[in-house]
Write an enzyme that holds these catalytic residues in place. Structure first.
Site, PDB file in Angstrom:
ATOM      1  N   GLY A 280     -16.993  18.534 -39.732  1.00 38.41           N
ATOM      2  CA  GLY A 280     -16.287  18.767 -38.623  1.00 38.41           C
ATOM      3  C   GLY A 280     -16.904  17.936 -37.560  1.00 38.41           C
ATOM      4  O   GLY A 280     -15.959  18.283 -36.273  1.00 38.41           O
ATOM      5  N   GLU A 322     -20.619  18.192 -45.248  1.00 32.90           N
ATOM      6  CA  GLU A 322     -19.215  17.597 -45.729  1.00 32.90           C
ATOM      7  C   GLU A 322     -18.670  16.657 -44.771  1.00 32.90           C
ATOM      8  O   GLU A 322     -17.581  17.068 -44.440  1.00 32.90           O
ATOM      9  CB  GLU A 322     -18.409  18.620 -46.232  1.00 32.90           C
ATOM     10  CG  GLU A 322     -18.834  19.361 -47.430  1.00 32.90           C
ATOM     11  CD  GLU A 322     -17.958  20.327 -47.817  1.00 32.90           C
ATOM     12  OE1 GLU A 322     -17.318  20.889 -47.087  1.00 32.90           O
ATOM     13  OE2 GLU A 322     -18.108  21.129 -48.989  1.00 32.90           O
ATOM     14  N   GLY A 324     -16.206  14.228 -42.996  1.00 30.03           N
ATOM     15  CA  GLY A 324     -15.202  13.087 -43.250  1.00 30.03           C
ATOM     16  C   GLY A 324     -15.172  12.080 -41.931  1.00 30.03           C
ATOM     17  O   GLY A 324     -15.371  11.049 -42.050  1.00 30.03           O
ATOM     18  N   TYR A 366      -0.419  16.321 -34.454  1.00 34.14           N
ATOM     19  CA  TYR A 366      -1.534  16.976 -33.690  1.00 34.14           C
ATOM     20  C   TYR A 366      -1.436  16.605 -32.105  1.00 34.14           C
ATOM     21  O   TYR A 366      -2.448  16.684 -31.280  1.00 34.14           O
ATOM     22  CB  TYR A 366      -2.781  16.914 -34.219  1.00 34.14           C
ATOM     23  CG  TYR A 366      -2.915  16.881 -35.683  1.00 34.14           C
ATOM     24  CD1 TYR A 366      -2.909  18.008 -36.194  1.00 34.14           C
ATOM     25  CD2 TYR A 366      -3.675  15.957 -36.420  1.00 34.14           C
ATOM     26  CE1 TYR A 366      -3.184  18.106 -37.579  1.00 34.14           C
ATOM     27  CE2 TYR A 366      -3.467  15.798 -37.684  1.00 34.14           C
ATOM     28  CZ  TYR A 366      -3.401  17.241 -38.387  1.00 34.14           C
ATOM     29  OH  TYR A 366      -3.606  17.151 -39.660  1.00 34.14           O
ATOM     30  N   CYS A 393      12.918   6.542 -37.766  1.00 34.01           N
ATOM     31  CA  CYS A 393      14.322   7.293 -37.151  1.00 34.01           C
ATOM     32  C   CYS A 393      13.890   8.667 -36.662  1.00 34.01           C
ATOM     33  O   CYS A 393      14.282   9.548 -37.177  1.00 34.01           O
ATOM     34  CB  CYS A 393      15.328   7.268 -38.200  1.00 34.01           C
ATOM     35  SG  CYS A 393      16.151   5.698 -38.139  1.00 34.01           S
ATOM     36  N   GLU A 394      13.175   8.442 -35.557  1.00 35.60           N
ATOM     37  CA  GLU A 394      12.592   9.616 -35.085  1.00 35.60           C
ATOM     38  C   GLU A 394      12.016   9.584 -33.639  1.00 35.60           C
ATOM     39  O   GLU A 394      11.135   9.056 -33.532  1.00 35.60           O
ATOM     40  CB  GLU A 394      11.545  10.389 -36.277  1.00 35.60           C
ATOM     41  CG  GLU A 394      11.118  11.809 -35.521  1.00 35.60           C
ATOM     42  CD  GLU A 394      10.912  12.764 -36.690  1.00 35.60           C
ATOM     43  OE1 GLU A 394      11.375  12.526 -37.835  1.00 35.60           O
ATOM     44  OE2 GLU A 394      10.195  13.795 -36.400  1.00 35.60           O
TER      45      GLU A 394
HETATM   46  N1  LLP Z   1     -15.291  20.236 -45.612  1.00 38.40           N
HETATM   47  C1  LLP Z   1     -13.940  21.076 -45.576  1.00 38.40           C
HETATM   48  C2  LLP Z   1     -13.867  22.093 -46.509  1.00 38.40           C
HETATM   49  C3  LLP Z   1     -12.695  20.879 -45.095  1.00 38.40           C
HETATM   50  O1  LLP Z   1     -11.619  21.389 -45.040  1.00 38.40           O
HETATM   51  C4  LLP Z   1     -12.755  19.546 -44.051  1.00 38.40           C
HETATM   52  C5  LLP Z   1     -11.588  19.103 -43.320  1.00 38.40           C
HETATM   53  C6  LLP Z   1     -14.047  18.656 -44.187  1.00 38.40           C
HETATM   54  C7  LLP Z   1     -15.334  19.229 -44.813  1.00 38.40           C
HETATM   55  C8  LLP Z   1     -14.245  17.421 -43.144  1.00 38.40           C
HETATM   56  O2  LLP Z   1     -14.176  17.660 -41.918  1.00 38.40           O
HETATM   57  P1  LLP Z   1     -14.248  16.496 -40.877  1.00 38.40           P
HETATM   58  O3  LLP Z   1     -15.606  16.466 -40.968  1.00 38.40           O
HETATM   59  O4  LLP Z   1     -13.599  15.475 -41.212  1.00 38.40           O
HETATM   60  O5  LLP Z   1     -14.024  17.066 -39.832  1.00 38.40           O
HETATM   61  N2  LLP Z   1      -5.872  16.179 -40.905  1.00 38.40           N
HETATM   62  C9  LLP Z   1      -6.631  16.788 -39.861  1.00 38.40           C
HETATM   63  C10 LLP Z   1      -7.925  17.050 -40.106  1.00 38.40           C
HETATM   64  C11 LLP Z   1      -7.901  18.186 -41.427  1.00 38.40           C
HETATM   65  C12 LLP Z   1      -9.352  18.583 -41.804  1.00 38.40           C
HETATM   66  C13 LLP Z   1      -9.219  19.039 -43.182  1.00 38.40           C
HETATM   67  N3  LLP Z   1     -10.647  19.625 -43.664  1.00 38.40           N
HETATM   68  C14 LLP Z   1      -6.691  15.554 -38.731  1.00 38.40           C
HETATM   69  O6  LLP Z   1      -6.228  14.265 -38.973  1.00 38.40           O
HETATM   70  O7  LLP Z   1      -7.180  15.899 -37.708  1.00 38.40           O
END
Ligand code: LLP
Length: 472
Positions: A280, A322, A324, A366, A393-394
């Protein structure tokens, strides 16, 4: 540091870029910077041709070689972010810990292999991400399968490969009980912690009205049910509150809530030893963004868990996180070639590029903001507002509204959008039947292809034309 001449050239090149970018570009030791707090990859430089250079590679030359649009991934930035997480956990958490890369941010063999080589485990949410992690060489015991509606096949694949399963709901618990054999299946339970955070509503998950995880009101029933299943072994609890979060308080609160739930789980005799606090942590997309550093995030998470568990008289759990976006977001830029332009008098100028919402769906999904540069004329003042449009096309296919670019943009200019490492390639589509771009990883002047550009043949590969529809 270069010669004084090079330094003043760099300084002038970056005069028109956000200050944060200047700091990074001129940094003596990029590894000291928290990658999530930078707009650019840590190795970004301006070279003698006045071009943007990343990982020692001229981005304009990369486009000539690999075509455009092109994702350019900086290996040093990704590895630095992995190390910041691991080192901070080592510093602030006295128990065992494992950083797990949330591969939904960008899942492909090369990215998984880099994260794995830095000692990270892998969070996967589908059979596709799971087999990618396995093929990249990740130890199955360090792969955690998520998802609110895993298929029987996905669960079977996880069980056969020896991965950890993070169980999301009753339906899945029941399915696993039916699939269980002699060896108990190691599972973690995902709980909805009821913690609010300030981020886009689509990427909030910790509040009670979420599709993910068990409701806290059901904890007793869930723990009791699991404790009676000889085919399941509940080794831990999991929660994730959302994504692109700049506040630290929700992560601190999470430690306290989870410690209480560990007490309850122990009461039902569950052998819980692992606690996953999700990901997050946010990143900088524009200079207005001010996320905490990786180190500050880890310090809060680790301290909160340690304090809360000790206060409950519990042994410290193996602490899983976790991340990302904060691992890979700032490590990549997308290079496009400028094509047509349209001036709407007194309103705006549209500059169109050869990609858009199919390679970066975040602005249209978003309303995400991004920053851009003209990579072949970096020292030109980036001060003129223009709108960067995609080729789909949008009307909503706009990558950046009112981007600041040099005054005279020319067709053929190489436009680079920053911080596109997370949720860009992984959310890319073939909308309008546009092939997905190629991606290269760059390091010390070497560029290696990690994703081949899709071809028109690739687009047709899955098509079938029934006999009766064939024109004669
Ligand atoms: N763990 C779980 C259970 C998750 O659902 C997620 C992200 C993460 C870890 C990793 O979160 P991060 O560290 O990346 O914030 N597509 C959206 C983001 C969707 C996130 C989904 N879950 C965007 O482009 O902002």
């Amino acid at each position: 540091m270069g010669t004084p001449d090079q330094e003043s050239r760099q300084a002038s090149a970056y005069r028109y870029l956000p200050e944060m970018t200047v700091a990074t570009a001129l940094a003596d030791n990029p590894a000291e910077h928290s990658p999530n707090q930078q707009l650019m990859p840590l190795t970004a430089r301006v070279n003698a041709l006045d071009h943007l250079e990343i990982g020692g590679c001229d981005v304009v030359a990369l486009v000539q070689q690999f075509g455009s649009p092109l994702y350019v991934l900086d290996e040093v930035t990704l590895r630095t972010a992995c190390r910041h997480y691991r080192e901070a956990f080592r510093q602030y958490y006295p128990g065992e810990s494992l950083v797990i890369y949330a591969s939904k941010a960008w899942s492909c063999l090369a990215v998984c292999a880099i994260a794995h080589s830095e000692g990270l485990g892998m969070d996967v949410v589908s059979a596709g991400e799971l087999i990618t992690a396995l093929q990249a060489g990740v130890n199955p015991k360090q792969i955690y399968l998520h998802g609110n509606n895993k298929s029987v096949q996905e669960l079977q694949l996880a069980i056969e490969s020896g991965c950890r399963i993070i169980v999301d709901n009753w339906y899945e618990l029941q399915t696993l009980v039916n699939l269980g054999g002699e060896q108990p299946i190691p599972i973690l339970l995902r709980l909805t912690p009821g913690i609010e955070c300030h981020t886009h509503e689509y990427i909030r998950t910790g509040h009670l009205d979420s599709k993910f995880g068990f409701d806290p009101n059901q904890l007793d029933a869930v723990f009791q049910f699991v404790s009676q299943q000889p085919t399941l072994r509940c080794i831990g609890l999991h929660a994730h509150i959302g994504s692109q979060i700049f506040e630290l308080q929700p992560h601190q609160d999470l430690g306290v809530v989870m410690a209480q739930w560990f007490v309850k789980a122990a009461h039902y005799g569950l052998p819980v030893q692992e606690l996953s606090v999700g990901g997050g942590l946010g990143i900088c997309y524009t200079e207005a963004d001010d996320p905490p550093s990786i180190q500050a995030w880890v310090q809060v998470v680790a301290t909160s868990v340690k304090t809360a568990f000790q206060a409950q008289g519990l042994t410290l759990p193996k602490l899983l996180s976790e991340p990302g976006r904060s691992l890979i977001g700032s490590a990549c830029v997308t290079a496009y070639t400028v094509g047509s332009q349209k001036v709407v008098p007194d309103i705006r100028t549209y500059i169109s590029v050869d990609g858009g919402m199919s390679d970066n769906p975040r602005p249209i999904t978003y309303q995400s903001l991004y920053r851009a540069l003209i990579a072949n004329r970096l020292s030109a003042p980036h001060q003129t507002p223009v709108t960067i449009a995609g080729k789909h096309c949008e009307s909503g296919d706009v990558l950046i509204k009112d981007a600041l670019l040099p005054e005279k943009i020319q067709s053929g200019d190489i436009l680079v959008v920053l911080a596109t490492g997370a949720y860009n390639y992984s959310m890319a589509s073939n909308y309008n039947r546009i092939p997905r771009p190629a991606a290269v990883v760059v390091k010390e002047g070497e560029a290696n292809l990690i994703l081949q550009r899709e071809t028109w043949q690739d687009l047709l590969r899955q098509d079938r034309l029934p006999e009766r529809l064939r024109s004669v």
